[in-house]
Scaffold this active site. Structure first.
Site, PDB file in Angstrom:
ATOM      1  N   HIS A  18      -7.549   2.942   3.208  1.00 39.99           N
ATOM      2  CA  HIS A  18      -7.554   3.751   4.434  1.00 39.99           C
ATOM      3  C   HIS A  18      -8.980   3.956   4.955  1.00 39.99           C
ATOM      4  O   HIS A  18      -9.198   4.067   6.165  1.00 39.99           O
ATOM      5  CB  HIS A  18      -6.949   5.131   4.171  1.00 39.99           C
ATOM      6  N   ASP A  74       0.857  -1.183   0.000  1.00 36.78           N
ATOM      7  CA  ASP A  74       0.000   0.000   0.000  1.00 36.78           C
ATOM      8  C   ASP A  74       0.893   1.233   0.000  1.00 36.78           C
ATOM      9  O   ASP A  74       2.092   1.144   0.283  1.00 36.78           O
ATOM     10  CB  ASP A  74      -0.894  -0.003   1.240  1.00 36.78           C
ATOM     11  N   SER A  75       0.299   2.380  -0.281  1.00 39.00           N
ATOM     12  CA  SER A  75       1.044   3.629  -0.230  1.00 39.00           C
ATOM     13  C   SER A  75       1.437   3.998   1.195  1.00 39.00           C
ATOM     14  O   SER A  75       2.309   4.844   1.392  1.00 39.00           O
ATOM     15  CB  SER A  75       0.210   4.759  -0.838  1.00 39.00           C
ATOM     16  N   GLU A 119      -3.970   8.618   8.527  1.00 40.65           N
ATOM     17  CA  GLU A 119      -2.556   8.498   8.871  1.00 40.65           C
ATOM     18  C   GLU A 119      -2.240   9.200  10.195  1.00 40.65           C
ATOM     19  O   GLU A 119      -1.319   8.808  10.910  1.00 40.65           O
ATOM     20  CB  GLU A 119      -1.688   9.078   7.747  1.00 40.65           C
ATOM     21  N   CYS A 166     -10.749   3.208  -0.981  1.00 34.45           N
ATOM     22  CA  CYS A 166      -9.335   3.330  -0.614  1.00 34.45           C
ATOM     23  C   CYS A 166      -9.185   2.542   0.677  1.00 34.45           C
ATOM     24  O   CYS A 166     -10.055   2.615   1.555  1.00 34.45           O
ATOM     25  CB  CYS A 166      -8.957   4.792  -0.398  1.00 34.45           C
ATOM     26  N   CYS A 191      -4.016  -1.089  -2.339  1.00 28.04           N
ATOM     27  CA  CYS A 191      -4.056   0.361  -2.542  1.00 28.04           C
ATOM     28  C   CYS A 191      -5.021   0.603  -3.687  1.00 28.04           C
ATOM     29  O   CYS A 191      -4.790   0.108  -4.799  1.00 28.04           O
ATOM     30  CB  CYS A 191      -2.658   0.873  -2.887  1.00 28.04           C
TER      31      CYS A 191
END
Length: 267
Positions: free
Chosen positions: A186, A10-11, A152, A184, A73
């Site tokens: 996240h 993932d990023s 994040e 996404c 991702c």
């Protein structure tokens, strides 16, 4: 049986939602995870850059003799997956197709909302896939670039996050969707606030879980399951390990989670 590890990348931290789903659905499988936190977010970058980064990470994961890879991702899945699949000779799954299939099954009204990064929404991948399932499906897509930095930061249940969610989702709510894709990896970490905003009658689709369910079926069909009792996890990142380690311990049930830094640009 095949006891080799599964690669996940993932990023940044969002792909840990895929690892969390694997803890539940594939507990015997071992994982090598890479989070490209030095170069996030991917969502504002070009398709060419996203593809280049994804190739570097794939070459790193192949050093670990992985048997399959999940591109955890949404941005990389919608921009680089086809090239990765045509380049490397192993199963590579993205989160977009499983997420779209799950949304197509869930909707009753044919009105589906999609959230994602700017690059994911720009790609039109969810619209194409949902309309392949049913060409009558109406798709309302919205880029939500601030969701990633909020996750994040660990602001999963914060008043500022709630305000951002309200603003981003206003257009989708106006279109009276009955299903919303958290496009996404996240975004499932904001699930509680997003559900509150959308209302209990809207089904939220978590592509992280959807891709793990499809991987489980693939491993079973091809007799590639691990024979171990409990999988082992390795975590690597492209920048400071401290934040990732603290975040990972919140998201996963791994008390002794350790992380190593890698210079991904040499791959």
């Amino acid at each position: 049986m095949d006891n080799r590890k599964i690669g996940v990348f993932d990023s940044g931290l969002g792909g840990l939602t895929v690892v969390r789903a694997m803890e539940e659905l594939l507990p015997a499988e071992s994982i090598v995870y890479f989070g490209d936190i030095a170069r996030l977010p991917y969502g504002s970058k070009s398709k060419e850059t996203i593809t280049e980064f994804s190739h570097q990470i794939m070459r790193f994961l192949l050093q670990h003799d992985v048997k399959a890879v999940i591109v955890a991702c949404g941005t990389a899945s919608s921009n680089a997956l086809e090239e990765l699949q045509s380049t490397y000779d192993l199963p590579i799954m993205g989160v977009v197709e499983p997420g779209a299939r799950a949304a197509a099954k869930a909707t009753h009204s044919g009105r589906v909302g999609v959230t994602g990064t700017e690059a994911t929404i720009r790609s039109g991948a969810y619209e194409r896939l949902l309309q392949l399932e049913d060409k009558q499906t109406e798709v309302y897509a919205k880029a939500c670039p601030l969701f990633v930095p909020l996750v994040e930061e660990g602001w999963f249940d914060d008043s500022i996050t709630a305000q951002v969610i309200t603003r981003y989702l206003a257009e989708i709510k106006e279109n009276q969707v009955d299903t919303l894709v958290l496009g996404c990896t996240h975004y499932p970490l904001l699930r509680t606030l997003i559900q509150k905003e959308m209302g209990e009658n809207v089904t939220l689709i978590n592509p992280s879980r959807a891709v793990v369910e499809e991987l489980r079926a693939y491993l079973q069909e091809n007799q590639m399951q691990s024979s171990t009792q409990q999988g082992q996890y390795e975590f690597y990142v492209s920048d400071s390990t401290d934040k990732f380690q603290a975040f990972g311990r919140k998201v996963l049930e791994i008390p002794s989670l350790t992380v190593q830094k890698v210079n991904i640009e040499k791959y």
